[in-house]
Design a protein around this motif. Structure first.
Motif, mmCIF file in Angstrom:
data_model
loop_
_atom_site.group_PDB
_atom_site.id
_atom_site.type_symbol
_atom_site.label_atom_id
_atom_site.label_comp_id
_atom_site.label_asym_id
_atom_site.label_seq_id
_atom_site.Cartn_x
_atom_site.Cartn_y
_atom_site.Cartn_z
ATOM 1 N N PRO A 1 0.814 -1.228 0.000
ATOM 2 C CA PRO A 1 0.000 0.000 0.000
ATOM 3 C C PRO A 1 0.849 1.282 0.000
ATOM 4 O O PRO A 1 0.485 2.267 -0.654
ATOM 5 C CB PRO A 1 -0.830 -0.121 1.280
ATOM 6 N N MET A 2 1.980 1.277 0.701
ATOM 7 C CA MET A 2 2.867 2.450 0.678
ATOM 8 C C MET A 2 3.484 2.625 -0.704
ATOM 9 O O MET A 2 3.601 3.737 -1.203
ATOM 10 C CB MET A 2 3.980 2.307 1.721
ATOM 11 N N ALA A 3 3.877 1.515 -1.328
ATOM 12 C CA ALA A 3 4.508 1.586 -2.647
ATOM 13 C C ALA A 3 3.520 2.059 -3.713
ATOM 14 O O ALA A 3 3.926 2.683 -4.692
ATOM 15 C CB ALA A 3 5.092 0.226 -3.020
ATOM 16 N N ARG A 4 2.250 1.794 -3.529
ATOM 17 C CA ARG A 4 1.244 2.260 -4.497
ATOM 18 C C ARG A 4 1.226 3.784 -4.590
ATOM 19 O O ARG A 4 0.856 4.336 -5.620
ATOM 20 C CB ARG A 4 -0.150 1.764 -4.102
ATOM 21 N N ASP B 1 1.205 1.652 -8.721
ATOM 22 C CA ASP B 1 0.124 0.680 -8.938
ATOM 23 C C ASP B 1 0.581 -0.482 -9.811
ATOM 24 O O ASP B 1 0.336 -1.651 -9.483
ATOM 25 C CB ASP B 1 -1.106 1.354 -9.561
ATOM 26 N N GLY B 2 1.243 -0.183 -10.910
ATOM 27 C CA GLY B 2 1.710 -1.241 -11.803
ATOM 28 C C GLY B 2 2.749 -2.133 -11.148
ATOM 29 O O GLY B 2 2.716 -3.356 -11.310
ATOM 30 N N ILE B 3 3.654 -1.515 -10.424
ATOM 31 C CA ILE B 3 4.694 -2.278 -9.731
ATOM 32 C C ILE B 3 4.073 -3.234 -8.725
ATOM 33 O O ILE B 3 4.397 -4.419 -8.681
ATOM 34 C CB ILE B 3 5.698 -1.324 -9.045
ATOM 35 N N VAL B 4 3.147 -2.726 -7.918
ATOM 36 C CA VAL B 4 2.524 -3.558 -6.888
ATOM 37 C C VAL B 4 1.648 -4.632 -7.516
ATOM 38 O O VAL B 4 1.661 -5.789 -7.067
ATOM 39 C CB VAL B 4 1.733 -2.689 -5.889
ATOM 40 N N ASP B 5 0.907 -4.299 -8.550
ATOM 41 C CA ASP B 5 0.069 -5.307 -9.207
ATOM 42 C C ASP B 5 0.910 -6.474 -9.715
ATOM 43 O O ASP B 5 0.516 -7.644 -9.576
ATOM 44 C CB ASP B 5 -0.744 -4.687 -10.343
ATOM 45 N N ASP B 6 2.072 -6.182 -10.280
ATOM 46 C CA ASP B 6 2.976 -7.241 -10.746
ATOM 47 C C ASP B 6 3.444 -8.107 -9.580
ATOM 48 O O ASP B 6 3.478 -9.338 -9.672
ATOM 49 C CB ASP B 6 4.190 -6.651 -11.459
ATOM 50 N N ARG B 7 3.806 -7.477 -8.459
ATOM 51 C CA ARG B 7 4.278 -8.239 -7.300
ATOM 52 C C ARG B 7 3.151 -9.120 -6.736
ATOM 53 O O ARG B 7 3.365 -10.253 -6.329
ATOM 54 C CB ARG B 7 4.785 -7.322 -6.190
ATOM 55 N N LEU B 8 1.930 -8.585 -6.684
ATOM 56 C CA LEU B 8 0.805 -9.352 -6.146
ATOM 57 C C LEU B 8 0.494 -10.572 -7.010
ATOM 58 O O LEU B 8 0.177 -11.647 -6.479
ATOM 59 C CB LEU B 8 -0.433 -8.465 -5.994
ATOM 60 N N ALA B 9 0.610 -10.424 -8.326
ATOM 61 C CA ALA B 9 0.394 -11.569 -9.216
ATOM 62 C C ALA B 9 1.453 -12.641 -8.955
ATOM 63 O O ALA B 9 1.141 -13.842 -8.898
ATOM 64 C CB ALA B 9 0.423 -11.113 -10.674
ATOM 65 N N GLU B 10 2.699 -12.213 -8.764
ATOM 66 C CA GLU B 10 3.771 -13.157 -8.456
ATOM 67 C C GLU B 10 3.505 -13.850 -7.120
ATOM 68 O O GLU B 10 3.723 -15.057 -6.981
ATOM 69 C CB GLU B 10 5.116 -12.426 -8.399
#
Length: 190
Positions: free
Chosen positions: A64-67, A73-82
């Motif tokens: 949430p901080m990185a968003r 948003d794109g960075i976190v979405d990629d990490r969450l998929a992983e």
């Protein structure tokens, strides 16, 4: 870039804490891959627990901080998929006999995926968070991560890769996981 690894138990900076845990995760993968019998089983149980609590804290606090960062948003979405993919494979492995020949092949795939994920977090999230927040804030975040990990589930729960889902499902999952751990430990004489 950090030159000496921090100790996960004593560091007061959240980025150093999470990097140190990434180091512990790498070491546990090596232990799982290079031991057998009860040593492999115990190392794998330790790995499952560390991955579960580590990812839960990242999902609740770090992502949430990185968003909030530019492009976050794109960075976190990629990490969450992983993370979801890793949790699914980890769930399959958690029910597998550690002496099964397919186990090591799957663990090695998980290792590659998790370590690639960790490098991406360090590069795209951690380094930027370190630049964005003060030392006092990073210390506060470390305390928050430790608190989240103290009450986090100890097993992977695919589908809970958000702060909201973790906060809603996490307490019940954590209770079930920790009771399950106590029963397993009692059965195994730990």
């Amino acid at each position: 870039m950090q030159t000496t690894p921090a100790n996960a138990e004593t560091t007061e900076d959240v980025v150093d804490l999470l990097r140190a845990q990434h180091g512990q995760i790498r070491d546990l993968f090596d232990e799982v891959l290079h031991t057998d019998g009860d040593d492999r089983k115990n190392a794998f149980q330790d790995l499952v627990k560390l991955l579960a609590i580590h990812e839960t804290a990242e999902e609740e606090l770090i992502h949430p901080m990185a968003r909030r960062l530019p492009g976050g948003d794109g960075i976190v979405d990629d990490r969450l998929a992983e993370e979801r993919e890793a949790k699914e494979l980890l769930s399959e492995l958690d029910g597998m006999d550690t002496d099964d020949p397919r186990f090591l092949k799957s663990v090695d795939k998980l290792r590659i995926d998790v370590l690639t994920h960790a490098r991406a977090e360090e590069r795209y999230e951690f380094d930027r968070l370190k630049d964005e927040f003060s030392s006092a804030q990073l210390r506060g975040f470390a305390a928050a991560v430790r608190a989240a990990q103290a009450t986090a589930p100890t097993r992977p729960h695919p589908g809970t890769e958000s702060a909201t889902k973790n906060l809603l499902a996490g307490p019940m999952a954590a209770t079930v996981d920790r009771v399950r751990d106590m029963i397993r430990d009692a059965r195994d004489g730990k």
